[in-house]
Design a protein around this motif. Structure first.
Motif, PDB file in Angstrom:
ATOM      1  N   ALA A   1       1.433   4.395 -34.370  1.00 45.21           N
ATOM      2  CA  ALA A   1       1.582   5.846 -34.329  1.00 45.21           C
ATOM      3  C   ALA A   1       0.775   6.455 -33.190  1.00 45.21           C
TER       4      ALA A   1
ATOM      5  N   ILE B   1       3.531  10.197 -38.487  1.00 39.75           N
ATOM      6  CA  ILE B   1       4.339  11.042 -37.600  1.00 39.75           C
ATOM      7  C   ILE B   1       4.915  12.230 -38.357  1.00 39.75           C
TER       8      ILE B   1
ATOM      9  N   GLN C   1       2.501   6.025 -29.997  1.00 38.59           N
ATOM     10  CA  GLN C   1       3.722   6.820 -29.870  1.00 38.59           C
ATOM     11  C   GLN C   1       3.462   8.277 -29.505  1.00 38.59           C
ATOM     12  N   THR C   2       2.322   8.808 -29.898  1.00 39.18           N
ATOM     13  CA  THR C   2       2.046  10.214 -29.627  1.00 39.18           C
ATOM     14  C   THR C   2       0.584  10.457 -29.302  1.00 39.18           C
TER      15      THR C   2
ATOM     16  N   THR D   1       3.480   4.202 -40.147  1.00 33.54           N
ATOM     17  CA  THR D   1       3.662   4.913 -38.881  1.00 33.54           C
ATOM     18  C   THR D   1       4.487   6.171 -39.097  1.00 33.54           C
ATOM     19  N   ASN D   2       5.595   6.045 -39.828  1.00 27.20           N
ATOM     20  CA  ASN D   2       6.462   7.198 -40.070  1.00 27.20           C
ATOM     21  C   ASN D   2       5.759   8.276 -40.889  1.00 27.20           C
TER      22      ASN D   2
ATOM     23  N   LYS E   1       4.800  16.402 -37.694  1.00 26.55           N
ATOM     24  CA  LYS E   1       5.970  17.281 -37.717  1.00 26.55           C
ATOM     25  C   LYS E   1       5.781  18.425 -38.709  1.00 26.55           C
TER      26      LYS E   1
END
Length: 340
Positions: free
Chosen positions: A24, A314, A27-28, A310-311, A318
């Motif tokens: 994660a 994230i 990714q960001t 990870t999701n 959001k």
């Protein structure tokens, strides 16, 4: 955004939590993670990981010591008293002290909720937080709320779940006017317990009445005609677990029967089933948010893998960007529980 990750929570912890956090963060750039748990173990595992993957940004991945963790089999309230410095308790302490903006845990769900209730970190006007699970339907997604946080709900709690669930559906799935339904044993007016009948009257008397589909039955959840289905936590948890078990059984049986009957393209058929099954996997959504908390809390399945963690991380970003909590505060202030 800094998130406290219960590194000791989950069947395959702490490795899945470390892997999920590293992915994660890669990714960001918006994310920083506090791994909460056994400091010595976490440092050792991170050192091994970094020998293979390179150095990680230490300012974005801190280790916060905790004294033990709460096992899946432990009674939440008893365990929290005996283990006040367990990993999940420390996570909630960090959020209460504004050190982090969110919590993610695949540990004991009851302990996670109980620890949150003990902190009283409720949003203004929220009477009881609830867990909102995302279920797949023939037409998209359905939010089922509550799925376990509040098994002794009152009718005004169910009304607030409708408000919060509709906000989550609107902001996370871009549904302008999410349709709300009340889980019942029949669609006719007058059906169900006094709890459900009174909640029905609250919705009919509220500003949500134009979005309200009325009573819906369990078989209607997956048809996609209702975007948010409301129920008390006991019923919601049973529905969720039955749905998971049924989906797993059906895909296994169909995959075996159909691919076994094919002489050619078995691999292609297997991939098709795998893709279809992914729509029903909790790993794809990461977890279920505990809505109504002053902060964000994502509760993950105990058998989550690194992809799910990870999701979940994230998804917290959001939710923060979409200002879910600000909308809940605003709408509960403008749409209080109506008098019936």
């Amino acid at each position: 955004m800094r998130i406290a990750l219960d590194a000791m929570g989950g069947d395959d912890a702490p490795l899945i939590n470390i892997d999920g956090a590293l992915t994660a963060i890669a990714q960001t750039e918006q994310l920083s993670v506090d791994l909460v748990g056994d400091e010595e173990l976490l440092r050792s595992l991170l050192k091994e990981k970094c020998l293979l993957t390179g150095n990680y940004p230490e300012e974005r991945l801190r280790i916060i010591p905790a004294d033990g963790f709460i096992g899946m089999e432990e009674k939440p309230t008893v365990a929290l008293r005996k283990k006040p410095n367990s990993s999940i308790a420390i996570c909630w302490k960090l959020m209460a002290e504004k050190e982090v903006q969110a919590i993610v845990s695949a540990g004991n769900t009851g302990a996670c909720v109980a620890a949150g209730l003990r902190t009283r970190l409720f949003l203004k006007n929220v009477k009881r937080p609830g867990i909102a699970a995302v279920l797949p339907t023939l037409k998209g997604h359905c939010i089922l709320m509550d799925v376990g946080a509040n098994p002794a709900a009152r009718s005004d709690h169910l009304y607030q779940y409708g408000v919060m669930g509709a906000i989550y559906a609107r902001e996370m799935f871009e549904l302008e006017n999410p349709r709300i339904g009340l889980l019942n044993i029949g669609s006719e007016d007058g059906k169900g317990t006094s709890l459900v009948r009174e909640a029905n009257q609250f919705f009919l008397a509220s500003r949500l009445k134009d979005q309200y589909n009325g009573n819906v039955e369990g078989r209607d959840i997956f048809q996609g005609d209702t975007d948010v289905v409301i129920c008390e936590g006991f019923v919601g948890n049973v529905v969720l677990k039955v749905s998971e078990g049924l989906a797993d059984m059906m895909f296994r049986v169909l995959s075996e029967e159909i691919t076994g009957a094919l002489d050619t393209d078995k691999a292609k058929a297997g991939e098709a089933f795998k893709k279809a099954a992914s729509r029903y996997e909790y790993q794809e959504t990461g977890g279920a948010p505990l809505l109504g908390i002053d902060g964000l809390c994502m509760i993950c399945h105990g058998s989550s893998n690194a992809h799910a963690m990870t999701n979940a991380l994230i998804t917290c970003i959001k939710m923060n960007e979409r200002k879910i909590n600000d909308s809940i505060i605003e709408q509960l202030a403008s749409m209080p529980t109506p008098a019936v």
